[in-house]
Enzyme design. Structure first.
Site, PDB file in Angstrom:
ATOM      1  N   GLY A   1       0.801  -1.233   0.000  1.00 11.18           N
ATOM      2  CA  GLY A   1       0.000   0.000   0.000  1.00 11.18           C
ATOM      3  C   GLY A   1       0.825   1.270   0.000  1.00 11.18           C
ATOM      4  O   GLY A   1       0.277   2.365  -0.094  1.00 11.18           O
TER       5      GLY A   1
ATOM      6  N   GLU B   1      -1.983   0.537 -13.406  1.00 13.34           N
ATOM      7  CA  GLU B   1      -2.968  -0.537 -13.586  1.00 13.34           C
ATOM      8  C   GLU B   1      -4.370   0.061 -13.606  1.00 13.34           C
ATOM      9  O   GLU B   1      -4.612   1.114 -13.018  1.00 13.34           O
ATOM     10  CB  GLU B   1      -2.916  -1.515 -12.390  1.00 13.34           C
TER      11      GLU B   1
ATOM     12  N   ARG C   1       7.849 -14.088   3.242  1.00 13.82           N
ATOM     13  CA  ARG C   1       8.105 -14.274   4.678  1.00 13.82           C
ATOM     14  C   ARG C   1       6.963 -15.068   5.318  1.00 13.82           C
ATOM     15  O   ARG C   1       5.932 -15.287   4.694  1.00 13.82           O
ATOM     16  CB  ARG C   1       8.148 -12.895   5.351  1.00 13.82           C
TER      17      ARG C   1
ATOM     18  N   ARG D   1      -6.478  -9.306  15.552  1.00  8.21           N
ATOM     19  CA  ARG D   1      -5.224  -8.738  16.063  1.00  8.21           C
ATOM     20  C   ARG D   1      -5.551  -7.793  17.223  1.00  8.21           C
ATOM     21  O   ARG D   1      -6.290  -6.825  17.048  1.00  8.21           O
ATOM     22  CB  ARG D   1      -4.490  -7.965  14.971  1.00  8.21           C
TER      23      ARG D   1
HETATM   24  C1  MV4 Z   1      -4.953  -2.155  -6.163  1.00 10.28           C
HETATM   25  C2  MV4 Z   1      -6.274  -1.805  -5.821  1.00 10.28           C
HETATM   26  C3  MV4 Z   1      -7.183  -1.647  -6.835  1.00 10.28           C
HETATM   27  N1  MV4 Z   1      -6.807  -1.819  -8.112  1.00 10.28           N
HETATM   28  N2  MV4 Z   1      -4.637  -2.321  -7.462  1.00 10.28           N
HETATM   29  C4  MV4 Z   1      -3.163  -2.006  -1.730  1.00 10.28           C
HETATM   30  C5  MV4 Z   1      -1.964  -2.704  -1.210  1.00 10.28           C
HETATM   31  C6  MV4 Z   1      -1.114  -3.008  -2.385  1.00 10.28           C
HETATM   32  N3  MV4 Z   1      -0.563  -4.315  -2.253  1.00 10.28           N
HETATM   33  C7  MV4 Z   1      -2.034  -2.915  -3.554  1.00 10.28           C
HETATM   34  N4  MV4 Z   1      -3.267  -2.357  -3.092  1.00 10.28           N
HETATM   35  C8  MV4 Z   1      -4.289  -2.158  -3.937  1.00 10.28           C
HETATM   36  N5  MV4 Z   1      -4.011  -2.341  -5.247  1.00 10.28           N
HETATM   37  C9  MV4 Z   1      -5.540  -2.139  -8.404  1.00 10.28           C
HETATM   38  N6  MV4 Z   1      -5.193  -2.276  -9.678  1.00 10.28           N
HETATM   39  C10 MV4 Z   1      -6.584  -1.639  -4.460  1.00 10.28           C
HETATM   40  C11 MV4 Z   1      -5.587  -1.795  -3.523  1.00 10.28           C
HETATM   41  C12 MV4 Z   1      -6.014  -1.564  -2.164  1.00 10.28           C
HETATM   42  C13 MV4 Z   1      -6.097  -2.604  -1.237  1.00 10.28           C
HETATM   43  C14 MV4 Z   1      -5.748  -3.902  -1.554  1.00 10.28           C
HETATM   44  C15 MV4 Z   1      -5.827  -4.913  -0.635  1.00 10.28           C
HETATM   45  C16 MV4 Z   1      -6.287  -4.640   0.634  1.00 10.28           C
HETATM   46  C17 MV4 Z   1      -6.633  -3.362   0.997  1.00 10.28           C
HETATM   47  C18 MV4 Z   1      -6.542  -2.333   0.071  1.00 10.28           C
HETATM   48  C19 MV4 Z   1      -6.893  -1.039   0.452  1.00 10.28           C
HETATM   49  C20 MV4 Z   1      -6.788  -0.032  -0.475  1.00 10.28           C
HETATM   50  C21 MV4 Z   1      -6.339  -0.291  -1.765  1.00 10.28           C
END
Ligand code: MV4
Length: 447
Positions: free
Chosen positions: A165, A200, A292, A338
């Site tokens: 994030g 993306e 991990r 948690r």
């Molecule tokens: C995204 C998304 C929506 N669309 N990618 C948040 C953590 C990082 N690993 C990628 N994340 C996101 N990527 C696309 N193309 C929304 C998130 C995201 C999110 C993802 C998982 C859990 C919580 C989140 C909270 C906000 C945004």
């Protein structure tokens, strides 16, 4: 088999690793900062060695202190736990050069998965679904505008050195893209020393579903079902469960096989997790890989009846995978809450201090992973998590009923905790029905 393992971490995960070592007849060495002298990992390890002052940069992140402690104690391996040095490819590389077994994948695998563009490219090549977007780096704003015209808005700009994030920006139209693109680059440069970004299509309100994997480093990888971690706040997970109430048998099989295929592509070694976004149509897309052991690993341990930390230690010692894929069965349901020393009524502000009373719950289906005790002082320098409450049952309903009663039994005095928050979520109709996505907490009020 490993003979002596240095545990390069603190708190509940250090304790968790020490316990696994003891069960396998491996000697465990604890390291501690001066503020952690009177803690359970120090008390329960076979040896303990001070590595510096409280600040992480001067102790748990100080690779020279940790390597010195490893050499002085004649340890043959380092378990990094999670956080701190767990996904530091340079540190894993130094361990390799000095014939110290880093318990985890090779530095090369950590480096590849740490570069989000590279990770996505590898997964795409392995046939894992990825989110439509740029083919690698987006060099400038003109290139960004052209691409987004093609993929359509909204879009998300991500730092290739980011993850979890950090370093993300959303753009809803061309004007927003122009400003967000430049801001994302500057933020990435400042946060990671690398201004590389990629783009993306933005998926609205996805679920976060991740697959637990186990690889032997020789091309064999098994998958151990999924965890639903959609209940997060500012990219901090608060509740996790396995299996996901949103995944059907068909999707479970496909997502597990795809994740295993992706990890096998790099001959993955040890425990790892591939995170997916699940959209409202039930389609899933690769998001990132964690190299991990994760905080939420116990929910998987319960439903597959396996000790993942022991498996990490055995694989690091050269053992084969413990089971064949066809022998893995998901049984029952597990939920983890948690428990953080944070005030849920005041924006989850961390509240370090002394725990004046600590009485964890017990009884059937209840597990508490914690390093806390009555009189324990929570230092302000580290993560605020003080316990993980994991409850299981034959089905989600039973796991949920046990979680409610375990939260009611749990007594922690002296510091505010997230227990009242969890009690409220367990009574929320949306949570009870399993209809949650990553926006669940956006409009959640504690009163
Ligand atoms: C995204 C998304 C929506 N669309 N990618 C948040 C953590 C990082 N690993 C990628 N994340 C996101 N990527 C696309 N193309 C929304 C998130 C995201 C999110 C993802 C998982 C859990 C919580 C989140 C909270 C906000 C945004």
């Amino acid at each position: 088999m490993l003979k002596k393992v240095l545990v390069a971490n603190r708190g509940e995960i250090a304790l968790r690793v020490i316990r696994a070592c003891k069960e396998l007849g491996i000697r465990a060495v604890a390291v501690y900062s001066t503020t952690d002298r009177d803690t359970l990992p120090v008390l329960l390890a076979d040896e303990a060695i001070c590595i510096g002052p409280p600040r992480p940069m001067e102790s748990y992140l100080d690779t020279r202190s940790i390597l010195s402690a490893t050499i002085i104690t004649n340890s043959d391996a380092i378990h990094p736990g999670y956080g701190f040095l767990a996904e530091n490819a340079d540190f894993a590389g130094i361990c390799e050069e000095h014939n110290i077994k880093f318990i985890g994948p090779t530095s090369e695998m950590i480096r590849k998965m740490g570069d989000k563009i590279e990770a996505k490219r590898i997964m795409k090549e392995a046939g894992v679904p990825t989110i439509p977007g740029s083919d690698g780096l987006v060099e400038d704003v003109n290139m960004a505008v052209k691409l987004c015209k093609k993929i359509g808005y909204p879009v998300i700009i991500k730092a290739t050195a980011g993850g979890g994030g950090k370093g993300m920006r959303i753009a809803r139209d061309r004007d927003e893209l122009k400003t967000s693109f430049e801001m994302a680059r500057v933020e990435a440069k400042n946060a990671f020393g690398n201004d590389g970004v990629y783009i993306e299509k933005y998926i609205r309100n996805p679920r976060h579903v991740e697959i637990q994997l186990l690889g032997d480093g020789k091309g064999n990888v098994i998958h151990l079902g999924e965890r639903d971690c959609s209940i997060q706040r500012r990219h901090q997970k608060l509740i996790e469960e396995s299996p996901s109430p949103a995944v059907n048998e068909k999707t479970r099989k496909k997502i597990g096989e795809d994740a295993a295929k992706g990890a096998a592509k790099i001959d993955y070694e040890g425990v790892g997790t591939i995170e997916f976004l699940l959209d409202s149509d039930g389609k899933f897309y690769f998001m990132e890989m964690n190299t991990r052991i994760q905080v939420e690993h116990p929910v998987t341990e319960i439903v597959v009846d396996m000790d993942l930390v022991k498996e990490q230690l055995k694989i690091a010692g050269g053992d084969n995978l413990p089971s064949r894929q066809e022998d893995i069965r998901i049984r029952g349901h597990a939920i983890e809450c948690r428990i953080n020393a944070e005030d849920p009524y005041h924006d989850f502000a961390p509240r370090p201090g002394t725990i004046t009373a600590f009485h964890p719950p017990g009884g059937p289906g209840v597990r508490v992973d914690t390093h806390a005790y009555t009189g324990y002082n929570i230092p302000p320098y580290y993560d605020s998590m003080i316990a993980k409450l994991i409850c299981h049952g034959r089905d989600r309903e039973e796991a949920l009923a046990r979680m409610k009663r375990a939260l009611d039994e749990f007594i922690i005095e002296g510091v505010p905790t997230t227990i009242p928050f969890h009690k409220k979520v367990m009574r929320d109709p949306r949570f009870i029905s399993g209809e949650v996505d990553t926006s669940f907490l956006d409009d959640f009020e504690m009163e």
